[in-house]
Design a protein around this motif. Structure first.
Motif, PDB file in Angstrom:
ATOM      1  N   UNK A 235       6.923  -5.555 -12.084  1.00 12.23           N
ATOM      2  CA  UNK A 235       5.952  -5.802 -11.015  1.00 12.23           C
ATOM      3  C   UNK A 235       6.184  -4.378  -9.628  1.00 12.23           C
ATOM      4  N   UNK A 236       5.506  -4.462  -8.999  1.00 10.88           N
ATOM      5  CA  UNK A 236       5.084  -3.459  -7.511  1.00 10.88           C
ATOM      6  C   UNK A 236       5.224  -4.363  -6.406  1.00 10.88           C
ATOM      7  N   UNK A 237       5.830  -4.283  -5.707  1.00 10.10           N
ATOM      8  CA  UNK A 237       6.272  -4.590  -4.411  1.00 10.10           C
ATOM      9  C   UNK A 237       5.978  -3.975  -3.067  1.00 10.10           C
ATOM     10  N   UNK A 238       5.171  -3.284  -2.413  1.00  7.22           N
ATOM     11  CA  UNK A 238       4.318  -2.594  -1.123  1.00  7.22           C
ATOM     12  C   UNK A 238       5.091  -3.343  -0.308  1.00  7.22           C
ATOM     13  N   UNK A 239       6.179  -3.065   0.235  1.00  8.32           N
ATOM     14  CA  UNK A 239       6.366  -3.778   1.615  1.00  8.32           C
ATOM     15  C   UNK A 239       5.790  -2.991   2.743  1.00  8.32           C
ATOM     16  N   UNK A 240       5.734  -3.372   4.055  1.00  4.19           N
ATOM     17  CA  UNK A 240       6.511  -2.702   5.465  1.00  4.19           C
ATOM     18  C   UNK A 240       7.409  -2.253   5.709  1.00  4.19           C
ATOM     19  N   UNK A 241       7.563  -1.229   6.760  1.00  7.75           N
ATOM     20  CA  UNK A 241       8.937  -0.933   6.785  1.00  7.75           C
ATOM     21  C   UNK A 241       9.046  -1.476   7.644  1.00  7.75           C
ATOM     22  N   UNK A 242       9.043  -2.486   8.860  1.00  5.66           N
ATOM     23  CA  UNK A 242       9.156  -3.094   9.116  1.00  5.66           C
ATOM     24  C   UNK A 242       9.540  -4.268   9.029  1.00  5.66           C
ATOM     25  N   UNK A 256      11.701  -6.262  -8.890  1.00  4.22           N
ATOM     26  CA  UNK A 256      10.882  -5.414  -9.252  1.00  4.22           C
ATOM     27  C   UNK A 256      11.046  -4.149  -8.398  1.00  4.22           C
ATOM     28  N   UNK A 257      10.003  -3.445  -8.521  1.00  5.58           N
ATOM     29  CA  UNK A 257      10.462  -2.091  -7.732  1.00  5.58           C
ATOM     30  C   UNK A 257      10.001  -1.985  -6.573  1.00  5.58           C
ATOM     31  N   UNK A 258      10.160  -1.455  -5.559  1.00  7.55           N
ATOM     32  CA  UNK A 258       9.668  -1.268  -3.920  1.00  7.55           C
ATOM     33  C   UNK A 258       9.247  -0.528  -2.810  1.00  7.55           C
ATOM     34  N   UNK A 259       8.327  -0.178  -2.914  1.00 11.21           N
ATOM     35  CA  UNK A 259       7.485   1.064  -1.965  1.00 11.21           C
ATOM     36  C   UNK A 259       7.510   0.276  -0.756  1.00 11.21           C
ATOM     37  N   UNK A 260       7.842   0.927   0.237  1.00  8.26           N
ATOM     38  CA  UNK A 260       7.404   1.159   2.027  1.00  8.26           C
ATOM     39  C   UNK A 260       6.785   1.875   2.179  1.00  8.26           C
ATOM     40  N   UNK A 261       5.506   1.030   2.777  1.00  9.20           N
ATOM     41  CA  UNK A 261       4.839   2.025   3.893  1.00  9.20           C
ATOM     42  C   UNK A 261       4.601   1.916   5.297  1.00  9.20           C
ATOM     43  N   UNK A 264       2.254  -0.794   9.396  1.00  8.23           N
ATOM     44  CA  UNK A 264       0.947  -1.501   9.936  1.00  8.23           C
ATOM     45  C   UNK A 264      -0.143  -0.364   9.212  1.00  8.23           C
ATOM     46  N   UNK A 265       0.274   0.729   9.069  1.00 10.18           N
ATOM     47  CA  UNK A 265      -0.522   1.579   8.331  1.00 10.18           C
ATOM     48  C   UNK A 265      -1.810   1.877   7.432  1.00 10.18           C
ATOM     49  N   UNK A 266      -2.509   1.529   6.894  1.00  7.96           N
ATOM     50  CA  UNK A 266      -3.238   1.431   6.125  1.00  7.96           C
ATOM     51  C   UNK A 266      -3.337   2.531   5.438  1.00  7.96           C
ATOM     52  N   UNK A 267      -3.653   3.807   5.891  1.00 14.23           N
ATOM     53  CA  UNK A 267      -3.585   4.883   5.036  1.00 14.23           C
ATOM     54  C   UNK A 267      -2.646   5.332   4.071  1.00 14.23           C
ATOM     55  N   UNK A 268      -1.057   4.726   4.352  1.00 17.63           N
ATOM     56  CA  UNK A 268      -0.016   4.652   4.233  1.00 17.63           C
ATOM     57  C   UNK A 268      -0.315   4.085   3.028  1.00 17.63           C
ATOM     58  N   UNK A 269      -0.596   2.244   3.301  1.00 19.06           N
ATOM     59  CA  UNK A 269      -0.543   1.256   2.167  1.00 19.06           C
ATOM     60  C   UNK A 269      -1.426   1.911   1.033  1.00 19.06           C
ATOM     61  N   UNK A 270      -2.974   2.803   0.968  1.00 20.82           N
ATOM     62  CA  UNK A 270      -4.006   3.011   0.542  1.00 20.82           C
ATOM     63  C   UNK A 270      -3.486   3.891  -0.368  1.00 20.82           C
ATOM     64  N   UNK A 271      -2.087   4.928   0.152  1.00 18.52           N
ATOM     65  CA  UNK A 271      -1.974   6.371  -0.931  1.00 18.52           C
ATOM     66  C   UNK A 271      -1.358   5.214  -1.621  1.00 18.52           C
ATOM     67  N   UNK A 272      -0.449   4.650  -1.791  1.00 20.32           N
ATOM     68  CA  UNK A 272       0.374   3.928  -1.911  1.00 20.32           C
ATOM     69  C   UNK A 272      -0.446   3.178  -3.421  1.00 20.32           C
ATOM     70  N   UNK A 273      -1.055   2.564  -3.169  1.00 20.33           N
ATOM     71  CA  UNK A 273      -1.901   1.599  -4.130  1.00 20.33           C
ATOM     72  C   UNK A 273      -3.008   2.613  -5.031  1.00 20.33           C
ATOM     73  N   UNK A 274      -3.068   3.920  -4.484  1.00 20.50           N
ATOM     74  CA  UNK A 274      -3.689   4.897  -5.452  1.00 20.50           C
ATOM     75  C   UNK A 274      -2.629   5.125  -6.294  1.00 20.50           C
TER      76      UNK A 274
END
Length: 541
Positions: A235-242, A256-261, A264-274
């Motif tokens: 599984x993948x977790x996308x976590x806010x840096x703060x 699970x694999x953790x990646x940080x965006x 509160x930056x939706x552009x950064x989150x969408x890039x990780x999702x893509x």
């Protein structure tokens, strides 16, 4: 007679609106339709360059003098008051890193008197404090026997003022204490499932507008023990840096694999999702079993509010799951105190996992997970916090029930919504005045968490001590709990604060701001988080 009938009808409508905030025609007092239904203003002003330079110089000077004092202690010219390893253990692997201990004994200890102060009264808008002094440079403390009375509490998370000793409120809690006792000595799955727990969970689900809820005895464990039950290897977790430490710990324990965006930056989150959708898992390139987005409602160190509408839009677009931690936002924002979901006028069904705690706005302890009935039933049998932890004390449960009923208007009064409105009024007044005084503060205009930036390490301890001299209790936070450049005082506004109390704090801040040169604001808003085009994110029906 006619007037009495109209009054009764209006009261009935008001109670219905309090109990049913998620009707399909009107949410958060504004009809559905747009991405944002109210202004969303956040400020992260950058400090002048000279402040950054002096901050780094302050840490450099402190480090140099710390190494010099270590050398003096090594030659026995100064007595070491700190803990030391025994000679026979010198060859063992050290239990702590050398620099961590260096920072503790040479920097933190010098200002340690500003934390862990013993309070000897209820932690309401004012409290009493036991005076203490140190004779060995803050290694140990001794009490003087003097009590500092009526210190204004501007640091506790008592957002709605329910941490109180009001007689009628405590009477209900006392009755349950007499009936059930203090402790249960069992888990919910064994002999610790009381009718009060079921009552609370049903009431909480109604309050949040979801199918079911599950209550836990510790807010921190609600995150750290439930996230591993929801995701795991593959599984993948996308976590806010703060994100809060409890979310970070839960993510790490899950495997699970953790990646940080970016925060509160939706552009950064969408890039990780893509990237997650396109590339899949490392090496195997298989699709992820689950993608879970972890965010908070109000971030406790920044005072910022999650950009929930855009994140929900992304979650739907990329078929991910959303875990929302409302630890600081439940009770504190929203027209009737139902958190950021109500604040943005959104449907609770859009959030896969609703998490919150009772330790802030409710004046109690514990936490909850709420959502679909299938989710709650799964966690009852798979969450370590549900299967192994002791049940919540009945007296605590009654305190939570009392506050929820008050917010929903089930006690026959409008006290709950009045507290929510008073908190919003106090928050906006306090933030506006701080801006006018010239301080740099972070966060959203509607967030009761108000960080005031101090920057320089030497000012951290001096600020807290000077404020206590004026009978104002504050919380100061510095590196490594914050970035090295962003030491701060963190204020928490409460509905229980009177305008006189807030003005007393503001006057003290105005004076100290001039004396300590803390008014760094140039009245310009920063671009953090990065701006983006809102029109590219649309909510699905």
């Amino acid at each position: 007679s006619r007037a009495a009938t109209e009054t009764a009808s209006l009261h009935a409508i008001a109670v219905w609106m309090l109990r049913n905030p998620y009707n399909r025609w009107m949410r958060n007092g504004i009809a559905n339709g747009g991405l944002y239904k109210r202004p969303f203003n956040e400020s992260f002003e950058q400090a002048p360059m000279y402040v950054a330079v002096f901050t780094y110089v302050g840490f450099a000077v402190g480090t140099i003098f710390g190494y010099m004092r270590d050398c003096i202690r090594t030659f026995g010219l100064e007595k070491c008051h700190h803990s030391a390893e025994r000679e026979e253990q010198k060859d063992f692997v050290p239990l702590y890193q050398d620099f961590e201990n260096f920072y503790t004994r040479n920097l933190y200890t010098r200002i340690r008197d500003n934390w862990n102060r013993p309070i000897c009264s209820a932690p309401g808008p004012q409290f009493d404090l036991m005076e203490r002094v140190s004779d060995d440079r803050n290694m140990t403390f001794r009490f003087t026997g003097r009590i500092i009375k009526n210190v204004i509490n501007i640091g506790s998370y008592n957002y709605l003022g329910f941490a109180e000793t009001e007689h009628n409120a405590m009477k209900r809690v006392g009755n349950e204490l007499q009936k059930y006792g203090l402790g249960i000595c069992s888990t919910r799955q064994e002999m610790g499932n009381l009718d009060k727990h079921v009552e609370l969970e049903n009431l909480l689900a109604e309050f949040l507008g979801v199918e079911a809820a599950l209550v836990f005895g510790m807010g921190f464990a609600t995150n750290s023990m439930n996230i591993p039950a929801l995701v795991g290897k593959g599984c993948l977790i996308l976590s806010d840096e703060l994100n809060h430490t409890s979310l970070i710990l839960g993510a790490r324990l899950s495997g699970a694999t953790i990646r940080v965006f970016k925060h509160n930056n939706v552009q950064s989150l969408e890039k990780l999702l893509r990237d997650a959708i396109v590339h899949g898992q490392p090496r195997s390139r298989r699709a992820w079993k689950k993608i879970l987005i972890l965010v908070e409602g109000i971030y406790s160190m920044e005072g910022s509010i999650v950009r929930l509408p855009e994140i929900v839009a992304l979650k739907k677009r990329y078929k991910a799951y959303l875990y929302l931690d409302e630890e600081h936002s439940i009770g504190a924002v929203g027209r009737t105190g139902r958190g950021v979901v109500e604040y943005f006028g959104m449907d609770p069904d859009d959030i896969d996992v609703l998490m919150g705690t009772f330790t802030k706005s409710f004046g109690a302890v514990g936490g909850y997970i709420a959502g679909k009935k299938e989710l709650v039933d799964y966690l009852r049998s798979h969450s370590h916090s549900a299967t192994y932890a002791n049940s919540v004390s009945p007296a605590v449960v009654e305190q939570i029930i009392r506050t929820i009923q008050c917010l929903m208007g089930l006690d026959g009064t409008t006290e709950g919504i009045q507290r929510v409105q008073q908190l919003e009024e106090n928050t906006r007044y306090f933030r506006k005045r701080l801006h006018e005084l010239g301080f740099i503060i972070y966060g959203n205009d509607d967030s009761p968490v108000v960080p005031l930036l101090l920057y320089m390490p030497g000012k951290l301890g001096a600020f807290a001590r000077r404020m206590l001299e004026k009978k104002i209790g504050v919380v100061v936070v510095g590196f490594p709990a914050t970035p090295i450049m962003e030491s701060r005082a963190r204020f928490c506004v409460s509905a229980a604060h009177t305008r006189e109390m807030l003005d007393t704090v503001l006057n003290a801040l105005d004076e100290l701001g001039d004396v300590m040169n803390l008014k760094y604001s140039r009245n310009s808003r920063s671009s953090r988080p990065e701006l983006y085009d809102e029109a590219s994110f649309e909510l699905e029906d």
